[in-house]
Design a protein around this motif. Sequence first.
Motif, mmCIF file in Angstrom:
data_model
loop_
_atom_site.group_PDB
_atom_site.id
_atom_site.type_symbol
_atom_site.label_atom_id
_atom_site.label_comp_id
_atom_site.label_asym_id
_atom_site.label_seq_id
_atom_site.Cartn_x
_atom_site.Cartn_y
_atom_site.Cartn_z
ATOM 1 N N VAL A 144 1.113 -9.246 -4.786
ATOM 2 C CA VAL A 144 -0.118 -8.757 -4.148
ATOM 3 C C VAL A 144 -0.880 -7.979 -5.214
ATOM 4 O O VAL A 144 -0.328 -7.032 -5.788
ATOM 5 N N GLY A 145 -2.135 -8.358 -5.475
ATOM 6 C CA GLY A 145 -2.912 -7.654 -6.502
ATOM 7 C C GLY A 145 -2.181 -7.706 -7.828
ATOM 8 O O GLY A 145 -1.767 -8.776 -8.284
ATOM 9 N N GLU B 109 0.669 -5.956 -8.317
ATOM 10 C CA GLU B 109 2.008 -5.403 -8.067
ATOM 11 C C GLU B 109 2.877 -6.418 -7.330
ATOM 12 O O GLU B 109 2.378 -7.393 -6.763
ATOM 13 N N GLN C 36 5.489 -6.485 -4.207
ATOM 14 C CA GLN C 36 6.005 -5.726 -3.067
ATOM 15 C C GLN C 36 7.360 -6.332 -2.730
ATOM 16 O O GLN C 36 7.449 -7.488 -2.304
ATOM 17 N N SER D 182 6.732 -1.072 -3.624
ATOM 18 C CA SER D 182 5.786 -1.674 -4.568
ATOM 19 C C SER D 182 6.134 -1.271 -5.989
ATOM 20 O O SER D 182 6.397 -0.096 -6.248
ATOM 21 N N PRO E 121 4.081 -8.596 3.059
ATOM 22 C CA PRO E 121 3.244 -7.929 2.061
ATOM 23 C C PRO E 121 1.797 -7.834 2.548
ATOM 24 O O PRO E 121 1.285 -8.778 3.175
ATOM 25 N N THR E 122 1.162 -6.712 2.293
ATOM 26 C CA THR E 122 -0.253 -6.535 2.645
ATOM 27 C C THR E 122 -0.913 -5.704 1.547
ATOM 28 O O THR E 122 -0.223 -5.066 0.755
ATOM 29 N N GLN E 123 -2.223 -5.702 1.550
ATOM 30 C CA GLN E 123 -2.958 -4.823 0.628
ATOM 31 C C GLN E 123 -3.875 -3.949 1.472
ATOM 32 O O GLN E 123 -4.710 -4.484 2.212
ATOM 33 N N ASN E 124 -3.705 -2.650 1.385
ATOM 34 C CA ASN E 124 -4.432 -1.733 2.263
ATOM 35 C C ASN E 124 -4.249 -2.136 3.729
ATOM 36 O O ASN E 124 -5.194 -2.104 4.513
ATOM 37 N N ARG E 125 -3.049 -2.587 4.049
ATOM 38 C CA ARG E 125 -2.641 -3.016 5.389
ATOM 39 C C ARG E 125 -3.353 -4.289 5.862
ATOM 40 O O ARG E 125 -3.305 -4.637 7.038
ATOM 41 N N TYR F 274 -6.012 -10.764 0.484
ATOM 42 C CA TYR F 274 -5.942 -10.031 -0.784
ATOM 43 C C TYR F 274 -6.023 -11.019 -1.947
ATOM 44 O O TYR F 274 -6.041 -12.241 -1.723
ATOM 45 N N PHE G 97 -4.332 -11.973 -5.964
ATOM 46 C CA PHE G 97 -3.147 -11.742 -6.793
ATOM 47 C C PHE G 97 -3.353 -12.396 -8.153
ATOM 48 O O PHE G 97 -4.194 -13.289 -8.305
#
Length: 359
Positions: free
Chosen positions: A17-18, A20, A22, A60, A191-195, A199, A201
């Motif tokens: 994710v992004g 990083e 997780q 993360s 996995p989530t980004q800012n919930r 996202y 990657f």
Amino acid sequence: MIMKYNEFVYLPSVFAVGNEYQIIIKFRKEAMVKIKIGDKVYCDHSNGVFRSSYPVHKISVPMSELDKYGKYTVSVVTLINRLAYCSECYEEESETFNFYPVPKDEIKICHLADVHGDFKSCMGAVKKIKGDIDLLVLNGDVVDHSGNVRNFNIIYKLCQAITKGEKPVVFSRGNHDLRGIYAEKLEDYIPTQNRKTYYTFRLGSLWGLVLDTGEDKVDSHEEYGNTVCCEYFREDEEEFIKSVIENKEYEEEGITRKIVICHNPFTYCIEPPFDIERPRFRRWTKLIGENIKPDCLLSGHLHTSGISEVGGELDNEGIQTFPVVVGSERTGNRGNVTFGLAYITLNKDGFNVEFVRNK
Ligand SMILES: [Fe+2]
């Protein structure tokens, strides 16, 4: 190593994710969990308090660190009794896992969608793959529905069987994941980004945009009984797509391939009652096509396999500017299912797709 006081229910799953990873781990007993990479330690905690009662641990870590060291150590302290003072626990135990970042020049992807909880049929196809798997993509409807919390286990079970905690995974939510009483808690398990379940990657030379179209019919459809508000969700997501385009992270140095991953092939206008949000999905297609210019859209949902080129079978509104790969073949009934996956090779020259069936 066999742990004395605890055990992995499933080996760690390493989600991208992004910038990083997780890492999601499920232990048999309540415990405090840390991950060590090189000299640096990353904890599963809530503002300084170890989380022990959550059903899974989510930690993360920076991608650059794990890619550099090529291994990580999971340390676990199993609880006997958590108290306000002087909690009792067993001594720390640990296990080290190797990690293989995606190769530089060529990436081989195992793309699964619409598994619907059917581990056996799915693995029947995975075993037929002739070649390595560098990246696993779980593209929606991997769980049959979220009506039972145990249904989420299929996610970790597949990650364990295919990656052994040693390879990256990309997760995208499908419409069936939104159904059932645990759907609102799914974000704790994935996995989530800012919930959020949408996202971007970056994995080596590959950049990706994961999108989530939510449910496949209008929010007011009787099947949902007033439990979804996907129109608002998609409205926010559109702003996210615009912000990605504004930041142009897909133009960063070293990126040679760009993919969009979305369970529902939103470029395609499906028959009623699934023909929702056409003006919005046309805008998404235009925004992505004109700016990101991806190599393809990877999708599932249709329970078929194939590639729709620009002007092809799925381009029924004439809006595609990139190919759409659908890798979600699923026919037959339980016990006699034909399941098909997409095995994709990406390199500097382009991409190649093989559709692999369990039969
Ligand atoms: Fe679906």
